[in-house]
Scaffold this active site. Structure first.
Site, PDB file in Angstrom:
ATOM      1  N   HIS A   1      -3.009   0.519   8.653  1.00  0.00           N
ATOM      2  CA  HIS A   1      -3.375  -0.410   7.678  1.00  0.00           C
ATOM      3  C   HIS A   1      -2.479  -0.847   6.611  1.00  0.00           C
ATOM      4  O   HIS A   1      -2.493  -0.309   5.568  1.00  0.00           O
ATOM      5  CB  HIS A   1      -4.495   0.276   6.935  1.00  0.00           C
ATOM      6  CG  HIS A   1      -5.284  -0.634   5.810  1.00  0.00           C
ATOM      7  ND1 HIS A   1      -5.947  -1.630   5.985  1.00  0.00           N
ATOM      8  CD2 HIS A   1      -5.520  -0.108   4.632  1.00  0.00           C
ATOM      9  CE1 HIS A   1      -6.447  -2.227   4.911  1.00  0.00           C
ATOM     10  NE2 HIS A   1      -6.288  -1.216   3.928  1.00  0.00           N
ATOM     11  N   ARG A   3     -11.461  -9.036   9.130  1.00  0.00           N
ATOM     12  CA  ARG A   3     -10.809 -10.271   8.659  1.00  0.00           C
ATOM     13  C   ARG A   3     -10.324 -11.119   9.878  1.00  0.00           C
ATOM     14  O   ARG A   3     -10.425 -12.149   9.886  1.00  0.00           O
ATOM     15  CB  ARG A   3      -9.504  -9.647   7.812  1.00  0.00           C
ATOM     16  CG  ARG A   3     -10.127  -9.213   6.358  1.00  0.00           C
ATOM     17  CD  ARG A   3      -8.826  -8.761   5.651  1.00  0.00           C
ATOM     18  NE  ARG A   3      -9.350  -8.205   4.434  1.00  0.00           N
ATOM     19  CZ  ARG A   3      -8.487  -7.128   3.519  1.00  0.00           C
ATOM     20  NH1 ARG A   3      -7.637  -6.822   4.039  1.00  0.00           N
ATOM     21  NH2 ARG A   3      -9.341  -7.032   2.399  1.00  0.00           N
ATOM     22  N   ASP A  42      -9.300  -4.752   8.334  1.00  0.00           N
ATOM     23  CA  ASP A  42      -8.385  -5.773   8.905  1.00  0.00           C
ATOM     24  C   ASP A  42      -9.005  -6.278  10.309  1.00  0.00           C
ATOM     25  O   ASP A  42      -8.788  -7.630  10.573  1.00  0.00           O
ATOM     26  CB  ASP A  42      -7.141  -4.892   9.585  1.00  0.00           C
ATOM     27  CG  ASP A  42      -6.571  -4.174   8.277  1.00  0.00           C
ATOM     28  OD1 ASP A  42      -5.642  -4.250   7.505  1.00  0.00           O
ATOM     29  OD2 ASP A  42      -7.241  -3.192   8.241  1.00  0.00           O
ATOM     30  N   ARG A  44       0.882  -1.242  -0.005  1.00  0.00           N
ATOM     31  CA  ARG A  44      -0.092   0.155   0.006  1.00  0.00           C
ATOM     32  C   ARG A  44       0.772   1.265   0.059  1.00  0.00           C
ATOM     33  O   ARG A  44       0.465   2.257  -0.618  1.00  0.00           O
ATOM     34  CB  ARG A  44      -0.727   0.012   1.314  1.00  0.00           C
ATOM     35  CG  ARG A  44      -1.956  -1.238   1.000  1.00  0.00           C
ATOM     36  CD  ARG A  44      -2.713  -1.026   2.392  1.00  0.00           C
ATOM     37  NE  ARG A  44      -3.752  -2.174   2.593  1.00  0.00           N
ATOM     38  CZ  ARG A  44      -3.246  -3.379   3.102  1.00  0.00           C
ATOM     39  NH1 ARG A  44      -2.178  -3.622   3.427  1.00  0.00           N
ATOM     40  NH2 ARG A  44      -4.204  -4.457   2.996  1.00  0.00           N
TER      41      ARG A  44
HETATM   42  P1  NAD Z   1     -10.569   1.740  -8.995  1.00  0.00           P
HETATM   43  O1  NAD Z   1      -9.387   1.796 -10.137  1.00  0.00           O
HETATM   44  O2  NAD Z   1     -11.502   0.812  -9.460  1.00  0.00           O
HETATM   45  O3  NAD Z   1     -11.495   3.369  -8.890  1.00  0.00           O
HETATM   46  C1  NAD Z   1     -10.307   4.230  -8.663  1.00  0.00           C
HETATM   47  C2  NAD Z   1     -11.478   5.476  -9.407  1.00  0.00           C
HETATM   48  O4  NAD Z   1     -10.691   6.752  -8.751  1.00  0.00           O
HETATM   49  C3  NAD Z   1     -11.414   5.382 -10.928  1.00  0.00           C
HETATM   50  O5  NAD Z   1     -12.937   5.787 -11.402  1.00  0.00           O
HETATM   51  C4  NAD Z   1     -10.691   6.921 -11.182  1.00  0.00           C
HETATM   52  O6  NAD Z   1     -11.191   7.476 -12.280  1.00  0.00           O
HETATM   53  C5  NAD Z   1     -10.914   7.577  -9.719  1.00  0.00           C
HETATM   54  N1  NAD Z   1      -9.960   8.815  -9.719  1.00  0.00           N
HETATM   55  C6  NAD Z   1      -8.790   8.660  -9.851  1.00  0.00           C
HETATM   56  N2  NAD Z   1      -8.160   9.866  -9.561  1.00  0.00           N
HETATM   57  C7  NAD Z   1      -9.327  10.889  -9.064  1.00  0.00           C
HETATM   58  C8  NAD Z   1      -9.455  12.133  -9.112  1.00  0.00           C
HETATM   59  N3  NAD Z   1      -8.244  12.809  -8.733  1.00  0.00           N
HETATM   60  N4  NAD Z   1     -10.661  12.744  -8.579  1.00  0.00           N
HETATM   61  C9  NAD Z   1     -11.844  11.798  -8.810  1.00  0.00           C
HETATM   62  N5  NAD Z   1     -11.673  10.737  -9.084  1.00  0.00           N
HETATM   63  C10 NAD Z   1     -10.495  10.047  -9.183  1.00  0.00           C
HETATM   64  O7  NAD Z   1      -9.801   1.597  -7.495  1.00  0.00           O
HETATM   65  P2  NAD Z   1     -10.503   0.708  -6.233  1.00  0.00           P
HETATM   66  O8  NAD Z   1     -10.299  -0.837  -6.274  1.00  0.00           O
HETATM   67  O9  NAD Z   1     -11.987   1.445  -6.282  1.00  0.00           O
HETATM   68  O10 NAD Z   1      -9.584   1.407  -5.096  1.00  0.00           O
HETATM   69  C11 NAD Z   1      -9.620   2.901  -4.927  1.00  0.00           C
HETATM   70  C12 NAD Z   1      -8.710   3.003  -3.694  1.00  0.00           C
HETATM   71  O11 NAD Z   1      -8.881   2.341  -2.496  1.00  0.00           O
HETATM   72  C13 NAD Z   1      -7.337   2.771  -3.943  1.00  0.00           C
HETATM   73  O12 NAD Z   1      -6.424   3.235  -3.340  1.00  0.00           O
HETATM   74  C14 NAD Z   1      -7.344   1.167  -2.920  1.00  0.00           C
HETATM   75  O13 NAD Z   1      -5.927   0.767  -2.729  1.00  0.00           O
HETATM   76  C15 NAD Z   1      -8.215   1.596  -1.862  1.00  0.00           C
HETATM   77  N6  NAD Z   1      -8.445   0.388  -0.836  1.00  0.00           N
HETATM   78  C16 NAD Z   1      -8.506   0.880   0.392  1.00  0.00           C
HETATM   79  C17 NAD Z   1      -9.029  -0.098   1.243  1.00  0.00           C
HETATM   80  C18 NAD Z   1      -8.904   0.220   2.779  1.00  0.00           C
HETATM   81  O14 NAD Z   1      -9.035  -0.701   3.581  1.00  0.00           O
HETATM   82  N7  NAD Z   1      -8.811   1.529   3.157  1.00  0.00           N
HETATM   83  C19 NAD Z   1      -9.327  -1.167   0.649  1.00  0.00           C
HETATM   84  C20 NAD Z   1      -9.377  -1.639  -0.501  1.00  0.00           C
HETATM   85  C21 NAD Z   1      -8.897  -0.616  -1.505  1.00  0.00           C
END
Ligand code: NAD
Length: 320
Positions: free
Chosen positions: A177, A153, A150, A90
């Site tokens: 995380h 999980r 987490d 991450r």
């Molecule tokens: P994804 O690629 O499916 O979607 C990301 C979206 O963000 C896309 O639609 C993109 O167009 C949009 N985007 C990018 N830059 C942007 C901006 N400046 N303004 C507006 N929109 C913008 O990705 P995802 O699978 O949905 O994951 C998104 C994030 O969530 C990642 O960073 C991932 O690591 C994180 N995530 C966090 C957790 C957690 O527990 N915190 C768990 C899973 C995923």
């Protein structure tokens, strides 16, 4: 917030943003959901697709929108940005996603809002802190989804191993995380008993060995899922629903969200997860537990990892 005034703005119409909305819709919690993405067509398409759930769920308005929608929002959930690739940690997402979060905060900062903001984009702890710096809101109003996922999980794996309903297991992952997260065994209870007392009664396995293996499995969960199918989104979607319930219903639920520590657990100036009472204003209280030395020092190491990441971003910002 009026009874009908439960407006949720989701920034990022990707897998995580839409999995969250799909979990939120049948709950009846939100009166209005607005989806924003830099790819406006994606936001339009996803909101239309999700709107077709309406005949089967409690009434809710759902549409693609823009940052003006944040003005009267109760909750803003940021899921925009790059996700991990296979084998990537991450923390490796920090440079690109720090820019994404800065852009988003610049837009949100243009409107006046009382909303609570939930940061989800990874690395979530460092980015929660960056959002605080950019928005300048009171720290409790900005929370990271942290280790809520987490901890879920952890409870799931304990429940499978012990063959006990996950609802009867209280267990927290604290710290980052990410790879330095800490299984807080001292706070883990099964059927109301401290875990080791429960294990002695159960006496079904070599628990010292198995507990360690379970903590490792929690840490590796996301890597396995990303390896199998590219990304994780259902677990985080449901974790975000849980955080939303706590905030929008002012539940004062204890959740391991990422929050700014100022001396609690002898840690300062860094956002990470510890058990917090979460309600209408975000983090209402940080639960200050007395940890055994091994957990305390692991938590401090985890804080150091997040601080190093933030220092990297600051040096990039100075150089660039
Ligand atoms: P994804 O690629 O499916 O979607 C990301 C979206 O963000 C896309 O639609 C993109 O167009 C949009 N985007 C990018 N830059 C942007 C901006 N400046 N303004 C507006 N929109 C913008 O990705 P995802 O699978 O949905 O994951 C998104 C994030 O969530 C990642 O960073 C991932 O690591 C994180 N995530 C966090 C957790 C957690 O527990 N915190 C768990 C899973 C995923």
């Amino acid at each position: 917030m009026s009874a009908k005034g439960r407006k949720v703005v989701v920034i990022g119409a990707g897998s995580v943003g839409t999995a969250y909305i799909y979990a939120l819709l049948p709950s009846g919690l939100a009166s209005s959901i607005v989806l924003i993405d830099k790819d406006d067509k994606r936001a339009q398409g996803e909101s239309l697709d999700l709107a077709h759930c309406l005949p089967f769920i409690p009434p809710v308005e759902i549409k693609a929108g823009n940052y003006k929608d944040c003005a009267d929002a109760d909750l803003i959930v940021v899921t925009a940005g790059a996700k991990q690739k296979t084998g990537q940690s991450r923390l490796e997402l920090i440079q690109s996603n720090a820019d994404v979060v800065k852009q988003i905060c610049a837009e949100i900062g243009k409107v006046k809002t009382d909303a609570v903001l939930v940061m989800v984009t990874n690395p979530v702890d460092a980015l929660t802190r960056i959002a605080m710096d950019y928005l300048g809101w009171p720290a409790p109003h900005i929370i990271g989804s942290g280790t809520v996922l987490d901890s879920a999980r952890f409870r799931y794996l304990l429940s499978k191993h012990c063959d006990v309903d996950a609802h009867n297991i209280h267990a927290y992952i604290i710290g980052e995380h990410g790879d330095s997260e800490v299984a807080a065994w001292s706070m883990t209870h099964i059927a109301g008993l401290p875990v080791r007392n429960y294990c002695r009664i159960c006496n079904d396995c070599n628990y010292e060995e198995n507990l360690e293996r379970i903590a490792m499995a929690v840490k590796d969960s996301a890597y396995h899922i990303i390896d199998y199918k590219g990304s994780t989104y259902y677990g985080i979607g449901m974790s975000l629903l849980r955080i939303s319930q706590a905030v929008l219903r002012n539940e004062r639920s204890v959740l391991t969200v990422s929050t700014l520590l100022s001396g609690e657990y002898d840690i300062s100036d860094v956002c990470l997860s510890v058990p917090c009472v979460v309600g209408r204003s975000g983090v209402e209280k940080i639960v200050k537990a007395q940890l055994p030395t091994s957990e305390q020092s692991a938590l401090q190491k985890s804080a150091a990892v997040i601080k190093q990441t933030l220092e990297k971003i600051h040096s990039w910002m100075v150089c660039g």
